[in-house]
Motif scaffolding. Sequence first.
Motif, PDB file in Angstrom:
ATOM      1  N   VAL A  85      -6.657  -3.668  -4.525  1.00 59.61           N
ATOM      2  CA  VAL A  85      -6.827  -3.849  -3.076  1.00 59.61           C
ATOM      3  C   VAL A  85      -7.928  -4.858  -2.779  1.00 59.61           C
ATOM      4  O   VAL A  85      -7.710  -5.835  -2.060  1.00 59.61           O
ATOM      5  CB  VAL A  85      -7.157  -2.497  -2.399  1.00 59.61           C
ATOM      6  CG1 VAL A  85      -7.526  -2.711  -0.925  1.00 59.61           C
ATOM      7  CG2 VAL A  85      -5.991  -1.547  -2.527  1.00 59.61           C
ATOM      8  N   VAL A 104       0.169  -1.670  -2.206  1.00 56.49           N
ATOM      9  CA  VAL A 104      -0.879  -0.767  -2.689  1.00 56.49           C
ATOM     10  C   VAL A 104      -0.287   0.618  -2.963  1.00 56.49           C
ATOM     11  O   VAL A 104      -0.526   1.218  -4.021  1.00 56.49           O
ATOM     12  CB  VAL A 104      -2.021  -0.652  -1.659  1.00 56.49           C
ATOM     13  CG1 VAL A 104      -2.977   0.468  -2.051  1.00 56.49           C
ATOM     14  CG2 VAL A 104      -2.758  -1.977  -1.558  1.00 56.49           C
ATOM     15  N   VAL A 162      -4.516  -7.249   3.280  1.00 54.18           N
ATOM     16  CA  VAL A 162      -3.988  -6.393   2.223  1.00 54.18           C
ATOM     17  C   VAL A 162      -2.618  -5.853   2.632  1.00 54.18           C
ATOM     18  O   VAL A 162      -2.426  -5.439   3.786  1.00 54.18           O
ATOM     19  CB  VAL A 162      -4.975  -5.255   1.874  1.00 54.18           C
ATOM     20  CG1 VAL A 162      -5.245  -4.384   3.078  1.00 54.18           C
ATOM     21  CG2 VAL A 162      -4.473  -4.428   0.716  1.00 54.18           C
ATOM     22  N   GLN A 215      -7.085  -8.379  -3.682  1.00 49.69           N
ATOM     23  CA  GLN A 215      -6.149  -8.960  -2.727  1.00 49.69           C
ATOM     24  C   GLN A 215      -6.882  -9.411  -1.466  1.00 49.69           C
ATOM     25  O   GLN A 215      -6.634 -10.506  -0.949  1.00 49.69           O
ATOM     26  CB  GLN A 215      -5.104  -7.895  -2.368  1.00 49.69           C
ATOM     27  CG  GLN A 215      -3.680  -8.426  -2.296  1.00 49.69           C
ATOM     28  CD  GLN A 215      -2.705  -7.310  -1.980  1.00 49.69           C
ATOM     29  OE1 GLN A 215      -2.490  -6.953  -0.827  1.00 49.69           O
ATOM     30  NE2 GLN A 215      -2.125  -6.742  -3.004  1.00 49.69           N
ATOM     31  N   ILE A 216      -7.815  -8.571  -0.996  1.00 52.23           N
ATOM     32  CA  ILE A 216      -8.582  -8.934   0.202  1.00 52.23           C
ATOM     33  C   ILE A 216      -9.422 -10.178  -0.056  1.00 52.23           C
ATOM     34  O   ILE A 216      -9.474 -11.100   0.754  1.00 52.23           O
ATOM     35  CB  ILE A 216      -9.478  -7.760   0.658  1.00 52.23           C
ATOM     36  CG1 ILE A 216      -8.591  -6.602   1.128  1.00 52.23           C
ATOM     37  CG2 ILE A 216     -10.432  -8.193   1.765  1.00 52.23           C
ATOM     38  CD1 ILE A 216      -9.361  -5.359   1.529  1.00 52.23           C
TER      39      ILE A 216
END
Lengths: 393, 393
Positions: free
Chosen positions: A169, A184, A179, A172-173
């Motif tokens: 997560v 996820v 996100v 990805q951010i």
Amino acid sequence: MDHGELGGFLLAFAAALVGAKVFGELCERLGQPSVLGELLAGVVLGPSVLGIVPLSFGILLLAEIGVMLLLFEVGLETDLEELARVGGSALAVAALGMILPFLGGYLLTLAAGFSSLTSLFVGAAMTATSIGITSRVLSELNALKSREGQIILGAAVADDILGLVVLAVVSQIAATGTVALGSVAKAAGLSFGFLIVAIVIGMPLARVLVRAVAWAGVRGILVTASVAFALLAALGAEKAGSAAIVGAFAAGAVLARTDRSRDIHHAVRPIVDVFAPIFFVAIGAQVNVGYLNPMVPENRPALLLALGLVVVGTLGKFAAGYAARGKVRRSFIGAGMIPRGEVGLIFAQIGKQNGALPEPVFIAVVIAVFITTFLTPPLLKWLRPPETKGSTS
Amino acid sequence: MDHGELGGFLLAFAAALVGAKVFGELCERLGQPSVLGELLAGVVLGPSVLGIVPLSFGILLLAEIGVMLLLFEVGLETDLEELARVGGSALAVAALGMILPFLGGYLLTLAAGFSSLTSLFVGAAMTATSIGITSRVLSELNALKSREGQIILGAAVADDILGLVVLAVVSQIAATGTVALGSVAKAAGLSFGFLIVAIVIGMPLARVLVRAVAWAGVRGILVTASVAFALLAALGAEKAGSAAIVGAFAAGAVLARTDRSRDIHHAVRPIVDVFAPIFFVAIGAQVNVGYLNPMVPENRPALLLALGLVVVGTLGKFAAGYAARGKVRRSFIGAGMIPRGEVGLIFAQIGKQNGALPEPVFIAVVIAVFITTFLTPPLLKWLRPPETKGSTS
């Protein structure tokens, strides 16, 4: 490999073993778990002090084999039914033990004036529990099979799985600024699903393996087949997006239910004895003692932030122990979740590489990871439930 | 190491273990030593057929650890006094077993129309005996402690040391066209000297180690200290210009004389069970089956030369067995010296790199190395002395 390489590797391997045992023995004589000595041996032998044990590919490979076999051995000592019984407590401890340190790390870093992305990464790095350190201390204290030990183990396994999801997560951010919740949820489902499927499929497979081994006559078949089983389970976990050590643990846990579990454990033990210390020495070797000197002015902001992180990271995990139900020593459970170890270092490394963690924050996270790691063995020894105290460790 | 690397390594490690045991079991059921199956598993799993076990750094590192621990275990089963008693025979077998194959390989290659430098390298490559293959077969046949077994072992150790001296000589000739005899004598003295010094110094050191271990209480101290002792001896051998495996062997031989030798052997055994097969699989994986097809016209000159080399290489070592004195089965001793294994491959590799071996000759040497290696296990089984036949293997 050429001769120079081989020589350096032999020296590092031998020095790590000797150092681990000498420092481990000293720690035991001082009333501390020997794993603390192995970590300290790594600091002394590592690149920042003596430089005898480098973080070379060969040493890291042995460390990886060592921690997988250690978790395989822990699995062999695990009672899956007992683990299922305490599953609710374990999940509650794991969840609270991720939320509280995350919030603490996030808010503290934000308050120290860093960006929200940086704060997010610091919070995430604080969520991980090192199952290696904890299970080794539990084993030394002979508390692996206690109810507290099983709750810690279950929570640490859940934490290892959730930790990888958190890592996905925040990465990805950092990369996209946003996100995708669907991906996820899929990653989380896949890695928890793997564990359940591994255990369900693994049980009959373990029985087949034991029967095939009984039929074969070639030397070393039982230990070789068991180690291969653990390696393949680790590979499966890896492919499912979970951690290799979770797979090795599951392999041990299903083999524990066969009638050869004692023989397997007996044969795996000396292999763990030789390779697991390399894992702890390699963790210690990653400590850069230069960063720890408060007399160097540049170190001070990092040290200050690190101290704050240790406080919120320790209190968060400690408080999470109180989510456990039943007649258990909750302080011991909370303490067992404190060490960050290798997982925290992976977070820090990735955060540094993708630019989310500026140098002083990176150093602060690394220091906090080490302090929590070094703190746990004596803390667990001090807080251990009374019924384990008389037993041989 | 990143995740992709770890996955590939886990698959290769597990596949090598499973393949080694499945093929090993098949070979045993067919009345052959299981090490032959491990070599064949390597051929099938290796790059030239299935490609599941690559010759990656990780696999080669495990192979290196495996052969060192194997020789350490062989050392633990060795009686130094018996070895000294048969020392004269062993040296005679080793010397004749280098001279005859050298002359055979040299003259054959010269007769095939190649330069004298090329012929020199081929002759040199034919001198090496693989102590790993031979000692593993002896151990499987339960013949390690027989007089024949001890002569073979002594001769193979001497051969390993002399082989490195020969390698230094031919490399010097290839590089400068000449050879400094003084430096050769120094290298030979140094590496034989190491073995003697290692044993003389090693004996009291081994006793100190056993006493220190008895005083310590930390888990796994005996096996860890023993493995570290073997690694340090291997490192010492390496530094003295001898081979690492000779050092590991010497470490085992001196520990064999302590009162903990049985416990050490018991603990080291499962580690050898897991790592030694990787060594034999890795040797098999170096076979390129493409070169073995006689229907491909380009392969024929190399295959023809290889066949000639197998004949002179086999007969030379076989005849050398008759240099042994006393009431022993000389054919068994000669057969034990035949496998070329990894040492022959190192010669071929260096000859190819420095230009001394043109492609077809390089291929011929590699094929000859493999044929002698694969030939030995069944040959030894067939020729073994009658008194070992009834025993469990």
